[in-house]
Design a protein around this motif. Structure first.
Motif, PDB file in Angstrom:
ATOM      1  N   MET A   1       0.830  -1.209   0.000  1.00 46.36           N
ATOM      2  CA  MET A   1       0.000   0.000   0.000  1.00 46.36           C
ATOM      3  C   MET A   1       0.864   1.259   0.000  1.00 46.36           C
ATOM      4  N   LEU A   2       1.897   1.262   0.859  1.00 44.51           N
ATOM      5  CA  LEU A   2       2.762   2.441   0.970  1.00 44.51           C
ATOM      6  C   LEU A   2       3.497   2.716  -0.339  1.00 44.51           C
ATOM      7  N   ILE A   3       3.945   1.648  -0.998  1.00 43.33           N
ATOM      8  CA  ILE A   3       4.712   1.853  -2.231  1.00 43.33           C
ATOM      9  C   ILE A   3       3.825   2.417  -3.341  1.00 43.33           C
ATOM     10  N   HIS A   4       2.537   2.106  -3.315  1.00 39.25           N
ATOM     11  CA  HIS A   4       1.622   2.660  -4.316  1.00 39.25           C
ATOM     12  C   HIS A   4       1.405   4.152  -4.057  1.00 39.25           C
ATOM     13  N   ILE A   5       1.280   4.517  -2.767  1.00 40.39           N
ATOM     14  CA  ILE A   5       1.167   5.945  -2.417  1.00 40.39           C
ATOM     15  C   ILE A   5       2.419   6.689  -2.864  1.00 40.39           C
ATOM     16  N   SER A   6       3.590   6.044  -2.656  1.00 41.35           N
ATOM     17  CA  SER A   6       4.860   6.648  -3.078  1.00 41.35           C
ATOM     18  C   SER A   6       4.879   6.894  -4.586  1.00 41.35           C
ATOM     19  N   ASN A   7       4.367   5.929  -5.356  1.00 39.64           N
ATOM     20  CA  ASN A   7       4.340   6.086  -6.813  1.00 39.64           C
ATOM     21  C   ASN A   7       3.416   7.226  -7.242  1.00 39.64           C
ATOM     22  N   TYR A   8       2.261   7.340  -6.579  1.00 40.57           N
ATOM     23  CA  TYR A   8       1.337   8.433  -6.908  1.00 40.57           C
ATOM     24  C   TYR A   8       1.969   9.785  -6.618  1.00 40.57           C
ATOM     25  N   ILE A   9       2.607   9.913  -5.438  1.00 43.86           N
ATOM     26  CA  ILE A   9       3.249  11.183  -5.063  1.00 43.86           C
ATOM     27  C   ILE A   9       4.365  11.524  -6.046  1.00 43.86           C
ATOM     28  N   THR A  10       5.210  10.528  -6.352  1.00 44.76           N
ATOM     29  CA  THR A  10       6.334  10.753  -7.272  1.00 44.76           C
ATOM     30  C   THR A  10       5.840  11.160  -8.654  1.00 44.76           C
ATOM     31  N   ALA A  11       4.829  10.454  -9.157  1.00 44.75           N
ATOM     32  CA  ALA A  11       4.318  10.753 -10.496  1.00 44.75           C
ATOM     33  C   ALA A  11       3.746  12.165 -10.565  1.00 44.75           C
ATOM     34  N   ILE A  12       2.929  12.534  -9.588  1.00 41.73           N
ATOM     35  CA  ILE A  12       2.282  13.859  -9.615  1.00 41.73           C
ATOM     36  C   ILE A  12       3.312  14.971  -9.488  1.00 41.73           C
ATOM     37  N   VAL A  13       4.163  14.890  -8.466  1.00 37.67           N
ATOM     38  CA  VAL A  13       5.131  15.964  -8.201  1.00 37.67           C
ATOM     39  C   VAL A  13       6.147  16.095  -9.337  1.00 37.67           C
ATOM     40  N   CYS A  14       6.708  14.955  -9.780  1.00 39.76           N
ATOM     41  CA  CYS A  14       7.760  15.010 -10.796  1.00 39.76           C
ATOM     42  C   CYS A  14       7.231  15.470 -12.149  1.00 39.76           C
ATOM     43  N   LEU A  15       6.040  15.016 -12.534  1.00 38.38           N
ATOM     44  CA  LEU A  15       5.503  15.421 -13.837  1.00 38.38           C
ATOM     45  C   LEU A  15       5.119  16.903 -13.838  1.00 38.38           C
ATOM     46  N   ILE A  16       4.557  17.386 -12.738  1.00 38.70           N
ATOM     47  CA  ILE A  16       4.242  18.815 -12.650  1.00 38.70           C
ATOM     48  C   ILE A  16       5.520  19.641 -12.680  1.00 38.70           C
ATOM     49  N   THR A  17       6.528  19.200 -11.911  1.00 39.88           N
ATOM     50  CA  THR A  17       7.816  19.905 -11.890  1.00 39.88           C
ATOM     51  C   THR A  17       8.447  19.923 -13.268  1.00 39.88           C
ATOM     52  N   PHE A  18       8.332  18.810 -13.994  1.00 38.69           N
ATOM     53  CA  PHE A  18       8.892  18.735 -15.349  1.00 38.69           C
ATOM     54  C   PHE A  18       8.279  19.789 -16.261  1.00 38.69           C
ATOM     55  N   PHE A  19       6.955  19.900 -16.246  1.00 33.64           N
ATOM     56  CA  PHE A  19       6.294  20.868 -17.135  1.00 33.64           C
ATOM     57  C   PHE A  19       6.653  22.299 -16.755  1.00 33.64           C
ATOM     58  N   VAL A  20       6.802  22.579 -15.468  1.00 28.67           N
ATOM     59  CA  VAL A  20       7.187  23.934 -15.038  1.00 28.67           C
ATOM     60  C   VAL A  20       8.587  24.267 -15.530  1.00 28.67           C
ATOM     61  N   ILE A  21       9.527  23.324 -15.347  1.00 31.11           N
ATOM     62  CA  ILE A  21      10.918  23.580 -15.751  1.00 31.11           C
ATOM     63  C   ILE A  21      11.032  23.655 -17.270  1.00 31.11           C
ATOM     64  N   GLN A  22      10.234  22.860 -17.977  1.00 32.39           N
ATOM     65  CA  GLN A  22      10.247  22.933 -19.440  1.00 32.39           C
ATOM     66  C   GLN A  22       9.814  24.313 -19.935  1.00 32.39           C
ATOM     67  N   ARG A  23       8.844  24.917 -19.267  1.00 30.19           N
ATOM     68  CA  ARG A  23       8.411  26.261 -19.642  1.00 30.19           C
ATOM     69  C   ARG A  23       9.542  27.269 -19.410  1.00 30.19           C
ATOM     70  N   ILE A  24      10.273  27.089 -18.312  1.00 33.16           N
ATOM     71  CA  ILE A  24      11.429  27.958 -18.047  1.00 33.16           C
ATOM     72  C   ILE A  24      12.470  27.781 -19.142  1.00 33.16           C
ATOM     73  N   TYR A  25      12.708  26.524 -19.536  1.00 28.14           N
ATOM     74  CA  TYR A  25      13.691  26.237 -20.587  1.00 28.14           C
ATOM     75  C   TYR A  25      13.293  26.886 -21.906  1.00 28.14           C
ATOM     76  N   ARG A  26      12.018  26.751 -22.283  1.00 28.67           N
ATOM     77  CA  ARG A  26      11.560  27.339 -23.547  1.00 28.67           C
ATOM     78  C   ARG A  26      11.659  28.857 -23.513  1.00 28.67           C
ATOM     79  N   LYS A  27      11.373  29.444 -22.357  1.00 26.46           N
ATOM     80  CA  LYS A  27      11.447  30.902 -22.233  1.00 26.46           C
ATOM     81  C   LYS A  27      12.875  31.385 -22.424  1.00 26.46           C
ATOM     82  N   GLU A  28      13.838  30.697 -21.799  1.00 24.91           N
ATOM     83  CA  GLU A  28      15.244  31.077 -21.944  1.00 24.91           C
ATOM     84  C   GLU A  28      15.740  30.800 -23.360  1.00 24.91           C
ATOM     85  N   LYS A  29      15.255  29.691 -23.962  1.00 23.32           N
ATOM     86  CA  LYS A  29      15.674  29.341 -25.312  1.00 23.32           C
ATOM     87  C   LYS A  29      15.160  30.364 -26.322  1.00 23.32           C
ATOM     88  N   SER A  30      13.969  30.927 -26.053  1.00 26.80           N
ATOM     89  CA  SER A  30      13.394  31.905 -26.980  1.00 26.80           C
ATOM     90  C   SER A  30      14.181  33.202 -27.022  1.00 26.80           C
TER      91      SER A  30
END
Length: 380
Positions: A1-30
């Protein structure tokens, strides 16, 4: 049960963080900035994305296909994404800016192109695929046999973690943030614990520690080091300096200074040894005058240009700098101390100020160049 909660937390936080940082990257690249730091943002984002994607696929395999965490498919995918994460971290580390000698692993990585690094890691991933096929067709589902697959990833993870520890410490030291040594050391230790947890099964540790405690320890360290990694790289991301220097003009100006000094010395020698050769001396004087003229032209060409914000910082420093500290001035300007220090660093870079007495030199410059009119705060 705990490992499934860990996967949900990791997936949500990391994917959101990825999209935020990608926007920063595109802004600097532009902005058409081709800095190494900008490329580092991209690889850092992909490292976070690999964690999030791995956790997301883990959730799908468990919820839809009803696969257990001990299944060889899930474990092999975990090793794959862990290796992929190590690859992206290795590619992002060279963008961490500092003035000290690089870690030997990073020096080796820098000798190869990104394509060559991918080919090298591709060979490792082929090894992963081989282990996966052997494990799958022999239908070996025990934890002890499946955990052996992690032996392929563990040495790489430890090497990458050690290189990351060294480069982060050097970067924070270079920025005057020595207090960040403890978080970077904590990150390294958490990675070691998380890596150790992968290879030892519950059965092998049952004589030493309760299975529930062992599982909780692995999940907590896995989540903690990922979040701490994101935090530390976000701090570095904020402090990465994307500076555009006029290097060619500065180099030419420096060469002209050296040439002028050589001509003056030569002129002095000729005046002492050959006083009768007035024509030669006159010719040398003409050369010196021409070089001085060229020097003045280059000085005008490389005239210092400060932004409005930098003029405001200098103006406030000129008004209050003799009585107030950098921290007090930053508070009065409603900006962070780190932001104020960054402005001071960039101004010193532009004005070619170094060594002790930098603050006094900046105050004198502000007064001499009538920058007090740009001040936005008043001295109490």
């Amino acid at each position: 049960m705990l490992i499934h909660i860990s996967n949900y937390i990791t997936a949500i936080v990391c994917l959101i963080t990825f999209f935020v940082i990608q926007r920063i990257y595109r802004k600097e690249k532009s902005k058409s900035v081709t800095s190494n730091a900008v490329e580092g943002i991209k690889w850092f984002a992909l490292a976070i994305f690999s964690w999030g994607l791995g956790a997301f696929l883990n959730i799908i395999l468990h919820e839809i296909f009803q696969l257990e965490q001990s299944n060889s498919i899930i474990i092999s995918l975990g090793v794959f994404f862990s290796l992929l994460n190590s690859l992206f971290i290795l590619l992002s580390i060279p963008s961490i800016q500092h003035n000290e000698k690089r870690n030997i692993v990073i020096r080796i990585i820098e000798r190869f192109t990104n394509k060559e690094v991918f080919v090298i890691f591709g060979g490792v991933l082929i090894m992963i695929a081989s282990v996966f096929l052997i494990s799958f067709y022999t239908n070996t589902q025990s934890n002890s046999s499946n955990n052996v697959i992690w032996l392929i990833d563990i040495p790489i993870s430890i090497v990458v973690a050690f290189a990351l520890l060294q480069e982060l410490n050097k970067a924070f030291k270079n920025r005057g943030m020595r207090f960040m040594v403890l978080p970077t050391l904590a990150l390294f230790l958490l990675i070691i614990v998380a890596v150790t947890h992968r290879i030892f099964s519950e059965e092998s540790m049952s004589n030493w520690i309760d299975n529930t405690t062992w599982n909780i320890l692995g999940i907590v360290t896995s989540i903690s080091f990922k979040f701490l990694f994101i935090l530390l790289f976000t701090i570095l991301l904020y402090s990465w300096k994307l500076l555009a220097e006029k290097e060619e003009k500065q180099t030419e100006l420096q060469n002209t200074k050296l040439l002028q000094e050589d001509l003056i010395l030569e002129n002095e020698k000729l005046q002492i040894a050959n006083e009768s050769h007035l024509s030669t001396i006159k010719s040398l004087k003409s050369e010196i005058l021409a070089e001085k003229k060229k020097f003045k032209e280059l000085q005008l060409a490389s005239k210092v240009e400060l932004s409005d914000r930098q003029k405001e910082v200098l103006g406030n420093l000129g008004i209050c700098g003799e009585k107030k500290s950098y921290t007090e001035i930053a508070e009065a300007m409603n900006i962070s101390v780190d932001g104020f220090q960054t402005h001071i660093y960039q101004i010193k870079k532009v004005l070619n100020i170094s060594g002790t007495g930098g603050k006094e030199q900046l105050i004198a410059y502000a007064k001499d160049h009538e920058l007090l009119d740009f001040a936005t705060i008043q001295h109490d």
